[in-house]
Scaffold this motif. Structure first.
Motif, PDB file in Angstrom:
ATOM      1  N   TYR A 218       0.840  -1.204   0.000  1.00  0.00           N
ATOM      2  CA  TYR A 218       0.000   0.000   0.000  1.00  0.00           C
ATOM      3  C   TYR A 218       0.875   1.253   0.000  1.00  0.00           C
ATOM      4  CZ  TYR A 218      -4.356  -2.541   0.445  1.00  0.00           C
ATOM      5  OH  TYR A 218      -5.430  -3.350   0.188  1.00  0.00           O
ATOM      6  N   ALA A 219       1.919   1.244   0.833  1.00  0.00           N
ATOM      7  CA  ALA A 219       2.799   2.417   0.934  1.00  0.00           C
ATOM      8  C   ALA A 219       3.436   2.726  -0.424  1.00  0.00           C
ATOM      9  CB  ALA A 219       3.868   2.165   1.992  1.00  0.00           C
ATOM     10  N   VAL A 220       3.926   1.688  -1.095  1.00  0.00           N
ATOM     11  CA  VAL A 220       4.626   1.903  -2.375  1.00  0.00           C
ATOM     12  C   VAL A 220       3.637   2.312  -3.469  1.00  0.00           C
ATOM     13  CG1 VAL A 220       5.945   0.710  -4.189  1.00  0.00           C
ATOM     14  CG2 VAL A 220       6.599   0.459  -1.783  1.00  0.00           C
ATOM     15  N   ARG A 221       2.411   1.784  -3.416  1.00  0.00           N
ATOM     16  CA  ARG A 221       1.408   2.176  -4.433  1.00  0.00           C
ATOM     17  C   ARG A 221       0.799   3.540  -4.131  1.00  0.00           C
ATOM     18  NH1 ARG A 221      -0.744  -3.582  -4.363  1.00  0.00           N
ATOM     19  NH2 ARG A 221      -2.175  -2.756  -2.806  1.00  0.00           N
ATOM     20  N   GLY A 222       1.159   4.115  -2.982  1.00  0.00           N
ATOM     21  CA  GLY A 222       0.633   5.436  -2.613  1.00  0.00           C
ATOM     22  C   GLY A 222      -0.816   5.371  -2.162  1.00  0.00           C
ATOM     23  N   GLU A 223      -1.243   4.220  -1.630  1.00  0.00           N
ATOM     24  CA  GLU A 223      -2.638   4.063  -1.191  1.00  0.00           C
ATOM     25  C   GLU A 223      -2.712   4.053   0.336  1.00  0.00           C
ATOM     26  OE1 GLU A 223      -3.795   0.343  -2.910  1.00  0.00           O
ATOM     27  OE2 GLU A 223      -3.566   1.093  -4.960  1.00  0.00           O
ATOM     28  N   LYS A 224      -3.902   4.425   0.856  1.00  0.00           N
ATOM     29  CA  LYS A 224      -4.113   4.382   2.307  1.00  0.00           C
ATOM     30  C   LYS A 224      -4.256   2.917   2.751  1.00  0.00           C
ATOM     31  CE  LYS A 224      -7.148   7.185   4.566  1.00  0.00           C
ATOM     32  NZ  LYS A 224      -8.511   7.591   4.938  1.00  0.00           N
ATOM     33  N   PHE A 225      -3.625   2.556   3.869  1.00  0.00           N
ATOM     34  CA  PHE A 225      -3.708   1.176   4.357  1.00  0.00           C
ATOM     35  C   PHE A 225      -4.689   1.078   5.514  1.00  0.00           C
ATOM     36  CE2 PHE A 225      -1.941  -2.316   7.114  1.00  0.00           C
ATOM     37  CZ  PHE A 225      -2.303  -3.357   6.273  1.00  0.00           C
ATOM     38  N   VAL A 226      -5.586   0.087   5.455  1.00  0.00           N
ATOM     39  CA  VAL A 226      -6.518  -0.152   6.557  1.00  0.00           C
ATOM     40  C   VAL A 226      -6.002  -1.379   7.321  1.00  0.00           C
ATOM     41  CG1 VAL A 226      -8.906  -0.601   7.215  1.00  0.00           C
ATOM     42  CG2 VAL A 226      -8.414   0.786   5.184  1.00  0.00           C
ATOM     43  N   CYS A 227      -5.564  -1.138   8.550  1.00  0.00           N
ATOM     44  CA  CYS A 227      -4.896  -2.204   9.315  1.00  0.00           C
ATOM     45  C   CYS A 227      -5.913  -3.062  10.074  1.00  0.00           C
ATOM     46  CB  CYS A 227      -3.907  -1.565  10.293  1.00  0.00           C
ATOM     47  SG  CYS A 227      -2.966  -2.801  11.186  1.00  0.00           S
ATOM     48  N   PRO A 228      -5.840  -4.403   9.914  1.00  0.00           N
ATOM     49  CA  PRO A 228      -6.806  -5.281  10.589  1.00  0.00           C
ATOM     50  C   PRO A 228      -6.425  -5.618  12.030  1.00  0.00           C
ATOM     51  CG  PRO A 228      -5.384  -6.581   9.161  1.00  0.00           C
ATOM     52  CD  PRO A 228      -4.935  -5.158   9.020  1.00  0.00           C
ATOM     53  N   ILE A 229      -5.270  -5.145  12.465  1.00  0.00           N
ATOM     54  CA  ILE A 229      -4.777  -5.449  13.818  1.00  0.00           C
ATOM     55  C   ILE A 229      -4.720  -4.149  14.620  1.00  0.00           C
ATOM     56  CG2 ILE A 229      -2.768  -6.339  15.127  1.00  0.00           C
ATOM     57  CD1 ILE A 229      -4.078  -8.565  13.539  1.00  0.00           C
ATOM     58  N   LYS A 230      -5.159  -4.235  15.895  1.00  0.00           N
ATOM     59  CA  LYS A 230      -5.270  -3.058  16.765  1.00  0.00           C
ATOM     60  C   LYS A 230      -3.900  -2.462  17.101  1.00  0.00           C
ATOM     61  CE  LYS A 230      -7.118  -3.942  20.830  1.00  0.00           C
ATOM     62  NZ  LYS A 230      -8.082  -4.551  21.741  1.00  0.00           N
ATOM     63  N   ALA A 231      -3.850  -1.134  17.222  1.00  0.00           N
ATOM     64  CA  ALA A 231      -2.618  -0.480  17.679  1.00  0.00           C
ATOM     65  C   ALA A 231      -2.202  -1.080  19.024  1.00  0.00           C
ATOM     66  CB  ALA A 231      -2.845   1.020  17.823  1.00  0.00           C
ATOM     67  N   GLY A 232      -0.929  -1.197  19.230  1.00  0.00           N
ATOM     68  CA  GLY A 232      -0.425  -1.711  20.505  1.00  0.00           C
ATOM     69  C   GLY A 232      -0.253  -3.224  20.534  1.00  0.00           C
ATOM     70  N   THR A 233      -0.650  -3.918  19.454  1.00  0.00           N
ATOM     71  CA  THR A 233      -0.531  -5.388  19.429  1.00  0.00           C
ATOM     72  C   THR A 233       0.865  -5.779  18.950  1.00  0.00           C
ATOM     73  OG1 THR A 233      -2.866  -5.448  18.771  1.00  0.00           O
ATOM     74  CG2 THR A 233      -1.612  -7.518  18.581  1.00  0.00           C
ATOM     75  N   LEU A 234       1.680  -6.250  19.884  1.00  0.00           N
ATOM     76  CA  LEU A 234       3.053  -6.642  19.532  1.00  0.00           C
ATOM     77  C   LEU A 234       3.089  -8.074  19.009  1.00  0.00           C
ATOM     78  CD1 LEU A 234       4.913  -5.262  22.667  1.00  0.00           C
ATOM     79  CD2 LEU A 234       5.323  -4.521  20.310  1.00  0.00           C
ATOM     80  N   MET A 235       3.862  -8.293  17.943  1.00  0.00           N
ATOM     81  CA  MET A 235       4.132  -9.662  17.479  1.00  0.00           C
ATOM     82  C   MET A 235       5.560  -9.722  16.950  1.00  0.00           C
ATOM     83  SD  MET A 235       0.739 -11.147  15.515  1.00  0.00           S
ATOM     84  CE  MET A 235       0.139  -9.645  14.742  1.00  0.00           C
ATOM     85  N   ASP A 236       6.185 -10.907  17.077  1.00  0.00           N
ATOM     86  CA  ASP A 236       7.508 -11.108  16.488  1.00  0.00           C
ATOM     87  C   ASP A 236       7.391 -11.152  14.971  1.00  0.00           C
ATOM     88  OD1 ASP A 236       9.789 -11.562  18.360  1.00  0.00           O
ATOM     89  OD2 ASP A 236       8.402 -13.032  19.234  1.00  0.00           O
TER      90      ASP A 236
END
Ligand code: AKB
Length: 342
Positions: A218-236
């Motif tokens: 999304y970033a490279v295509r210049g599009e807005k990204f809709v994130c399916p994971i909540k802010a603050g969710t840490l993962m390796d």
């Protein structure tokens, strides 16, 4: 066995004992060679071991294409068909199998029976063929092998593993069955617990950590990204070159040094959605992200470690990652700009 005996006088005179203790793979079969990890692992193994020594195993409908097809041998290798696997192993005189056949976490929840059939019935077939043909086997586990009651911060190597997803159930079973075949029959089984893998070559499909790959497109295509994971969710998470290196290093490791086998925690970076978003914005300042949380993905993500302790992998076979969040972000953006012509 002269080569693996540390006491032998041969080694007493050797300048480089460590090099001689490295396990050699001669003929390798990668099962799932057209998947996210398999497509890059096959090419990396061909680079290191010679094109003709690495067979790309695939299923009908997922045939190798382009360089993967042209650069070396390939064979239909469906894990659910034990005779087929045995015949490929015999034909190419295989001594090492990378078994990457699996459904990822989200899709496994919608097809639990198929996830078990591929992940566990398939693994049983591979282990039986390996036992009869003296092959070493790598079958990855995952951060998905942990569950809600696992310690989330610096998750230890040996800890509670009671996942509630079918993906997690198959991954814990994979670890146990692989250890069983090692302990009972001496099959040389080894594995790592992969974090979410980020790559610019073959996209993942049906995983909980997929957002960390999608966000770059999304970033490279210049599009807005809709994130399916909540802010603050840490993962390796881990960049693909480090993941490939881990899989190869472990299979080359001196077996006398391995206290653990199935499966090693490996880690390189842990982040939440807002952290990777900021890392990308350093290079793409106009990039925008909003949230629309997917309840299933969020439930799975909440049950996984925030960050694993990988000290056993570091001590037993020298694991050390190369990429951190910034160096991975820079490389991902550069490679995707070329790939997407942006
Ligand atoms: C998934 O999200 O299902 C996989 C994994 C972490 O094993 N990427």
């Amino acid at each position: 066995m002269l080569l693996y005996s540390k006491k032998s006088s041969y080694f007493a005179d050797s300048k480089d004992i460590k090099t001689l203790l490295i396990r050699k793979m001669k003929n390798i079969l990668v099962i799932g060679a057209t998947g996210q990890i398999g497509s890059e692992l096959t090419m990396e193994l061909r680079e290191r071991y010679g094109n003709e020594h690495v067979v790309a195993g695939y299923i009908v409908g997922a045939e190798p294409k382009g360089e993967l097809k042209e650069s070396g041998p390939s064979a239909i290798a469906d894990v659910t068909n034990v005779e087929m696997i045995a015949s490929v192993v015999k034909q190419y005189r295989i001594d090492t199998i990378y078994n990457l056949a699996a459904l990822l976490s989200v899709v496994a929840e919608s097809k639990p029976r198929l996830a078990w059939k591929i992940g566990i019935d398939g693994l049983w077939n591979i282990l039986e063929v390996a036992r009869e043909n003296h092959c070493a086997v790598f079958t990855p586990s995952s951060i998905g092998s942990f569950g809600e009651n696992t310690p989330h911060n610096l998750t230890p190597q040996d800890t509670i593993q009671r996942p509630r997803t079918m993906y997690g159930v198959t991954k814990v079973t994979t670890e146990l069955l692989s250890d069983y075949y090692h302990n009972k029959y001496g099959v040389d089984t080894r594995a790592v617990r992969f974090p979410g893998i980020i790559s610019n070559v073959t996209p993942p499909g049906g995983g909980t950590t997929d957002y960390a790959v999608d966000i770059f497109y999304y970033a490279v295509r210049g599009e807005k990204f809709v994130c399916p994971i909540k802010a603050g969710t840490l993962m390796d998470m881990m960049y693909m070159p480090d993941a490939l290196n881990a899989a190869i290093m472990l299979m080359e490791a001196d077996p006398t040094k391995l206290i653990h086998r199935n499966a090693f925690n490996i880690a390189s970076m842990s982040f939440a959605p807002e952290t990777i978003y900021e890392a990308i914005r350093k290079y793409e300042p106009t990039f925008e992200m909003t949230y629309d949380v997917d309840p299933l993905k969020q439930r799975i993500a909440n049950s996984w470690p925030d960050k694993m302790d990988d000290s056993c992998a570091r001590a037993e076979w020298g694991w050390k990652p190369t990429y951190d969040l910034d160096s991975m972000t820079k490389d991902m953006l550069e490679k995707l700009r070329i790939k997407l012509n942006k």
